[in-house]
Structure formats: C-alpha cells, structure tokens
Design a protein around this motif. Structure first.
Motif, PDB file in Angstrom:
ATOM      1  N   GLY A  34       0.816  -1.210   0.000  1.00 35.84           N
ATOM      2  CA  GLY A  34       0.000   0.000   0.000  1.00 35.84           C
ATOM      3  C   GLY A  34       0.848   1.259   0.000  1.00 35.84           C
ATOM      4  N   TRP A  35       1.987   1.206   0.715  1.00 35.18           N
ATOM      5  CA  TRP A  35       2.880   2.365   0.741  1.00 35.18           C
ATOM      6  C   TRP A  35       3.472   2.623  -0.639  1.00 35.18           C
ATOM      7  CZ3 TRP A  35       8.095   3.106  -0.229  1.00 35.18           C
ATOM      8  CH2 TRP A  35       8.636   4.318   0.181  1.00 35.18           C
ATOM      9  N   SER A  61       7.730   9.745   3.964  1.00 40.69           N
ATOM     10  CA  SER A  61       8.847   9.655   4.904  1.00 40.69           C
ATOM     11  C   SER A  61       8.359   9.460   6.337  1.00 40.69           C
ATOM     12  CB  SER A  61       9.717  10.910   4.820  1.00 40.69           C
ATOM     13  OG  SER A  61      10.383  10.960   3.583  1.00 40.69           O
ATOM     14  N   LEU A  62       7.319  10.203   6.709  1.00 41.03           N
ATOM     15  CA  LEU A  62       6.758  10.034   8.049  1.00 41.03           C
ATOM     16  C   LEU A  62       6.177   8.641   8.231  1.00 41.03           C
ATOM     17  CD1 LEU A  62       5.039  13.510   8.553  1.00 41.03           C
ATOM     18  CD2 LEU A  62       6.805  12.515  10.016  1.00 41.03           C
ATOM     19  N   ALA A  63       5.523   8.120   7.183  1.00 40.10           N
ATOM     20  CA  ALA A  63       4.958   6.777   7.277  1.00 40.10           C
ATOM     21  C   ALA A  63       6.053   5.739   7.518  1.00 40.10           C
ATOM     22  CB  ALA A  63       4.174   6.441   6.004  1.00 40.10           C
ATOM     23  N   CYS A  64       7.145   5.833   6.749  1.00 43.87           N
ATOM     24  CA  CYS A  64       8.260   4.900   6.930  1.00 43.87           C
ATOM     25  C   CYS A  64       8.922   5.087   8.286  1.00 43.87           C
ATOM     26  CB  CYS A  64       9.300   5.086   5.827  1.00 43.87           C
ATOM     27  SG  CYS A  64       8.812   4.414   4.251  1.00 43.87           S
ATOM     28  N   ALA A  65       9.123   6.342   8.670  1.00 45.60           N
ATOM     29  CA  ALA A  65       9.799   6.624   9.935  1.00 45.60           C
ATOM     30  C   ALA A  65       8.994   6.102  11.115  1.00 45.60           C
ATOM     31  CB  ALA A  65      10.035   8.126  10.069  1.00 45.60           C
ATOM     32  N   PHE A  66       7.684   6.352  11.115  1.00 47.33           N
ATOM     33  CA  PHE A  66       6.878   5.878  12.239  1.00 47.33           C
ATOM     34  C   PHE A  66       6.721   4.367  12.213  1.00 47.33           C
ATOM     35  CE2 PHE A  66       5.890  10.224  13.155  1.00 47.33           C
ATOM     36  CZ  PHE A  66       5.547  10.211  14.505  1.00 47.33           C
ATOM     37  N   LEU A  67       6.759   3.767  11.022  1.00 43.96           N
ATOM     38  CA  LEU A  67       6.782   2.308  10.946  1.00 43.96           C
ATOM     39  C   LEU A  67       8.005   1.775  11.695  1.00 43.96           C
ATOM     40  CD1 LEU A  67       6.118   0.148   7.787  1.00 43.96           C
ATOM     41  CD2 LEU A  67       7.985  -0.400   9.327  1.00 43.96           C
ATOM     42  N   GLU A 106      -5.532  19.896   4.311  1.00 43.84           N
ATOM     43  CA  GLU A 106      -4.193  20.475   4.390  1.00 43.84           C
ATOM     44  C   GLU A 106      -3.178  19.339   4.385  1.00 43.84           C
ATOM     45  OE1 GLU A 106      -3.523  23.637   4.321  1.00 43.84           O
ATOM     46  OE2 GLU A 106      -5.523  24.505   4.648  1.00 43.84           O
ATOM     47  N   LEU A 107      -1.964  19.638   3.962  1.00 43.22           N
ATOM     48  CA  LEU A 107      -0.943  18.593   3.917  1.00 43.22           C
ATOM     49  C   LEU A 107      -0.652  17.999   5.291  1.00 43.22           C
ATOM     50  CD1 LEU A 107       1.884  19.561   1.385  1.00 43.22           C
ATOM     51  CD2 LEU A 107       0.452  17.521   1.391  1.00 43.22           C
ATOM     52  N   TRP A 108      -0.717  18.834   6.338  1.00 41.86           N
ATOM     53  CA  TRP A 108      -0.389  18.305   7.650  1.00 41.86           C
ATOM     54  C   TRP A 108      -1.414  17.271   8.100  1.00 41.86           C
ATOM     55  CZ3 TRP A 108      -3.458  18.590  11.945  1.00 41.86           C
ATOM     56  CH2 TRP A 108      -4.476  19.541  11.974  1.00 41.86           C
ATOM     57  N   HIS A 109      -2.628  17.331   7.542  1.00 43.53           N
ATOM     58  CA  HIS A 109      -3.611  16.287   7.840  1.00 43.53           C
ATOM     59  C   HIS A 109      -3.124  14.935   7.328  1.00 43.53           C
ATOM     60  CE1 HIS A 109      -6.918  19.649   7.698  1.00 43.53           C
ATOM     61  NE2 HIS A 109      -6.160  19.701   8.790  1.00 43.53           N
ATOM     62  N   LEU A 110      -2.489  14.943   6.153  1.00 41.32           N
ATOM     63  CA  LEU A 110      -1.932  13.708   5.603  1.00 41.32           C
ATOM     64  C   LEU A 110      -0.708  13.258   6.394  1.00 41.32           C
ATOM     65  CD1 LEU A 110      -2.229  14.424   1.760  1.00 41.32           C
ATOM     66  CD2 LEU A 110      -3.663  12.926   3.148  1.00 41.32           C
ATOM     67  N   TYR A 111       0.075  14.217   6.863  1.00 42.74           N
ATOM     68  CA  TYR A 111       1.219  13.866   7.706  1.00 42.74           C
ATOM     69  C   TYR A 111       0.743  13.085   8.934  1.00 42.74           C
ATOM     70  CZ  TYR A 111       3.773  17.556   5.143  1.00 42.74           C
ATOM     71  OH  TYR A 111       4.357  18.336   4.179  1.00 42.74           O
ATOM     72  N   LEU A 112      -0.339  13.563   9.534  1.00 46.21           N
ATOM     73  CA  LEU A 112      -0.844  12.926  10.751  1.00 46.21           C
ATOM     74  C   LEU A 112      -1.547  11.607  10.447  1.00 46.21           C
ATOM     75  CD1 LEU A 112      -1.410  13.057  13.805  1.00 46.21           C
ATOM     76  CD2 LEU A 112      -3.492  14.355  13.278  1.00 46.21           C
ATOM     77  N   ALA A 113      -2.428  11.621   9.442  1.00 46.49           N
ATOM     78  CA  ALA A 113      -3.244  10.441   9.160  1.00 46.49           C
ATOM     79  C   ALA A 113      -2.418   9.299   8.575  1.00 46.49           C
ATOM     80  CB  ALA A 113      -4.391  10.805   8.216  1.00 46.49           C
ATOM     81  N   PHE A 114      -1.859   9.526   7.384  1.00 46.41           N
ATOM     82  CA  PHE A 114      -1.109   8.441   6.749  1.00 46.41           C
ATOM     83  C   PHE A 114       0.294   8.311   7.329  1.00 46.41           C
ATOM     84  CE2 PHE A 114       1.291   6.289   3.403  1.00 46.41           C
ATOM     85  CZ  PHE A 114       0.430   5.225   3.137  1.00 46.41           C
ATOM     86  N   GLY A 115       0.926   9.451   7.652  1.00 44.27           N
ATOM     87  CA  GLY A 115       2.289   9.402   8.167  1.00 44.27           C
ATOM     88  C   GLY A 115       2.376   8.760   9.532  1.00 44.27           C
ATOM     89  N   VAL A 116       1.635   9.295  10.505  1.00 40.98           N
ATOM     90  CA  VAL A 116       1.734   8.806  11.879  1.00 40.98           C
ATOM     91  C   VAL A 116       0.889   7.549  12.086  1.00 40.98           C
ATOM     92  CG1 VAL A 116       1.354   9.359  14.304  1.00 40.98           C
ATOM     93  CG2 VAL A 116       2.235  11.111  12.744  1.00 40.98           C
ATOM     94  N   PHE A 117      -0.424   7.647  11.823  1.00 38.15           N
ATOM     95  CA  PHE A 117      -1.303   6.497  12.062  1.00 38.15           C
ATOM     96  C   PHE A 117      -1.004   5.356  11.100  1.00 38.15           C
ATOM     97  CE2 PHE A 117      -3.658   9.382  14.660  1.00 38.15           C
ATOM     98  CZ  PHE A 117      -4.386   8.589  15.537  1.00 38.15           C
TER      99      PHE A 117
END
Length: 435
Positions: A34-35, A61-67, A106-117
């Motif tokens: 999926g990533w 990058s946030l998604a990989c990092a938080f993984l 906003e982009l930060w919404h994607l940072y939080l949703a897909f990146g962190v969660f």
C-alpha cells in the motif's frame, strides 16, 4: 526442576508454519504494498495542495519513519500479548489512516493520518508477522520470510494500477475510502492466520545486546541505508510524469513492474540464502548495487529505459528482506522481536529525513544532486554491512545448527513435553498450532 531454569523444546521446521506465512503475506501486501502504491499519488497531491516535492515527500517519509520508530514498541507488545492481537490492532490503525487521509484539506492532515497512524499501523502489522514466522522455521527461515515479504511486491503490482484507476474514475479521496473498505475483510483473514507454535516465555531485553558489535554496526549503518533507500520509490511516478512526459496511467505501471520484479527477486534471493550464501553478504551487495543504480537514476531519459531500470533496481531492492534474517542469524530467537524493533528505530532516522532532504536538493539543484546524495548514502551502508561480516564473531546460529531442531523457551505451565536445557531431547506430541 530448579526454579528459574530455562526449559526448551526442540522442533524442526513445521508445515503448520505456512499458515502464518500466508497471513504475513497479506500483512505485507497492505503495509508495504500500500505504501508503494501511495507514491503513485505523488503528482496528484502535489497539484491538489500546490506543494513542493519536499512537502509531499514528507507524507511517505513520516509513514516509513513511524513504521520503524514504532517497531520497538511493537516488539514489546507482541511479547506482552500476542502477534494476533498486535496485527489486529495495526489493521485498525491502517484502516483509519486511509479513511482519515481521504478527508484531508491540508498537507499536515496527511502527515498525521497516513504518516503517523498509517506508519504505526504498518509497524504493528509487518514486524509482528516476521517475528512470528521466525519461530516456525530455522532451516528454511529465509525462504519463509521471503514469501512473507513478497507480499509487498505483489501489493505494489496489484495496488499501483488500482490506485490509478480509482483516482481516474472517481478522485483520490474516493480511492482511499474504497481501499480502506477492502483492507478490513482481508486483514481479518490475515489476523486469523497469526498462530504461534509454542507460548514464548517473555524475556526482559538486556542492555548487553546493545553492546554487541553486530548491533552497534547495524545501528550506525541503517540510518545511512534508509536515507537513500526510499528515494526511488517515492519519486518513481513523479519522475515519469514530469521528466519523461509519461501518462499517469503508464507511470502507475512502473509501480507494478517494480512490484513483480521485486517479488521474483525476493523469492530467488531467499532460496539462494537458504542454500548457499550468508544473508549478510546478500544484504551488503544488494545495498551497494542499489546505491550505484540510484546515482545513475537521472541518466534515464526514455520510458523504455525507465522500465528496464525499474526492473533492475527492484531486484536489488529485494535484498532489503535480509535484515530480519540477519538479526535471527546473530541473536537468540527470544530477543529477535525486540532487536528488530530497536534497530528499526535507528533506521527510522534515515527514513524520516531522507526523501524530504533529497526533494529539497532536487527542487533547488536538480535531479542529479539528489540522486548522487541518496546513492552514496546507500553505498556507504552496504560497505558497513560487509564490515559486520568480516569483523563480527561467528553467528550464534551456524549452518550446523540449521540442521538441528529449533530451540524455543516455553512457560513452565506448558502442557507439552519439556526437557532441561542440558538434558536429552524428549519426543514431543504432534506439532501444535497454538492461538
């Protein structure tokens, strides 16, 4: 039995082990596959939010990092509860990540949703299943883990065109919502496949492992590796559409080509490692070759060259599956989940800053500067892996050990036959499948 004496059971590779392999395949299909497919939305998101390459790259990058940052906690949760519980929890996180991302304004919404969660959910899914599969195999461990990780390649193969088709037919928001609806039933099936062989005795992680030369070298090398490792995956579709004037539909096929070549490479390498070659050698050579290919990335000037380049690059990327095998080769199985978690946390540093940093260089100085930086970082990590092979002590699990049954600590209350660690092997009941 003396109090505190560790008991072990000895069991060979089991056919029941292929049940969690199937579940792990599905987990990697959605977590990593999926990533890969998500990166096909790069140009769409850049246009939607009027953002720079670096801004959009932060999502992946946030998604990989938080993984990777979450891997240590995931390992502890798997030891405290069970792989089934952790995979189920990760499935909930991943589903919510896709749904939440579809409502981003906003982009930060994607940072939080897909990146962190999304990253945390993917960590729970992928780390837990690899550690579980390691319990079932020793002689064919690399082959089994190869099939599990091949799910990421098949996921890229299937989901790349699916993301593009849904985005073209509806829009990217509807695409993510539909994908979330598909994740739920398939991950329920994967969760049910997460069966363990015997109840592993929960062991406290001892600081002595962090002083091991292999551990120290991995902790230093992995940030270099992941600084450059994701560059090609993040920019694969964007380079095709902006530099080669390829249609978005054709660009999505590159993700599929990457997926199928990566899957074939993973299976072939896993067979090769099991039969002939030390996994650390394969790991080091793959990283070095991937670094060299990344350096020459901007020299690709035609769509045909890009398809060929993608095939070759994805085959060398398949060597990335060797990290769990290397850890299981050098460390006792009882601490493998926590070792995996802590070294992946170091890797998260490179994943977090790698693609955005390369994106800044591309925006300011062009594709050549970004590719050279990422490629050199990968090549340095490959050389450091070779240093581990030539300087570290002999693996704690040798080829001779691979012919012996698996040693696994168990609880004192286990109903199956047990044996003192220094005593003779006692025949066990038929191979259990424990929930």
């Amino acid at each position: 039995m003396a109090e505190g004496k560790t008991d072990v059971v000895r069991q060979p590779d089991s056919p029941f082990g292929w049940i969690p392999v199937v579940g792990g395949f599905i987990c990697f299909f959605w977590s990593w596959g999926g990533w890969y497919a998500w990166n096909g939305l790069f140009s769409v998101l850049q246009e939607e939010f009027h953002a720079t390459k670096s801004d959009v790259a932060w999502i992946s990058s946030l998604a990989c990092a938080f993984l990777q940052f979450s891997s240590f906690l995931t390992g502890l949760l798997a030891q405290r509860f069970s792989a089934r519980f952790v995979v189920g929890l990760g499935s909930v996180f991943l589903t919510l990540a896709y749904i939440g991302s579809s409502f981003a304004t906003e982009l930060w919404h994607l940072y939080l949703a897909f990146g962190v969660f999304g990253g945390a959910g993917s960590s729970m899914i992928s780390v837990s299943c690899v550690s579980l599969v390691s319990q079932w195999f020793i002689k064919r461990r690399a082959f089994a883990i190869g099939w599990v990780s091949a799910g990421s390649g098949v996921g890229a193969l299937a989901l790349g065109p699916l993301f593009e088709a849904l985005t073209r037919t509806y829009n990217w928001r509807a695409c993510l919502q539909i994908i979330a609806g598909i994740i739920v039933p398939t991950m329920i099936a994967a969760t049910l496949c997460m069966v363990r062989r015997v109840p592993v005795k929960r062991m406290k992680f001892e600081p002595k492992w962090m002083k091991d030369p292999v551990y120290i070298n991995l902790a230093i090398a992995l940030p270099f590796m992941f600084f450059g490792y994701w560059t090609y995956n993040v920019y694969i579709a964007n380079y095709a559409t902006t530099q080669l004037d390829m249609d978005p539909q054709d660009a999505s096929l590159l993700i599929s080509v990457f997926g199928i070549a990566n899957t074939i490479g993973r299976i072939i390498l896993s067979l090769w490692v099991d039969e002939r070659v030390h996994p650390l050698i394969v790991y080091a050579v793959s990283l070095t070759a991937r670094g060299i290919f990344t350096i020459f990335f901007p020299l690709v000037k035609t769509p045909i060259m890009y398809f060929v380049y993608t095939c070759l690059c994805s085959v060398f990327s398949a060597g990335g599956l060797m990290l769990p095998v290397v850890v299981a080769k050098y460390f006792p199985l009882s601490v493998v989940p926590v070792i995996n978690g802590t070294v992946y946390a170091f890797a998260g540093i490179g994943s977090l800053v790698g693609s955005p940093s390369v994106g800044i260089m591309i925006d300011r100085y062009g594709w050549v500067s970004g590719a050279v930086t990422a490629g050199l970082s990968l090549a340095i990590s490959g050389v450091m892996m070779l240093m581990i092979f030539y300087t570290a002590k002999l693996p704690r699990v040798t080829e001779a050990d691979a012919q012996k049954p698996l040693l696994m600590p168990v609880e004192d209350t286990d109903p199956y036959k047990k044996v003192q660690a220094d005593g003779p092997t006692v025949p066990l009941l038929p191979d259990p499948v424990r929930i």
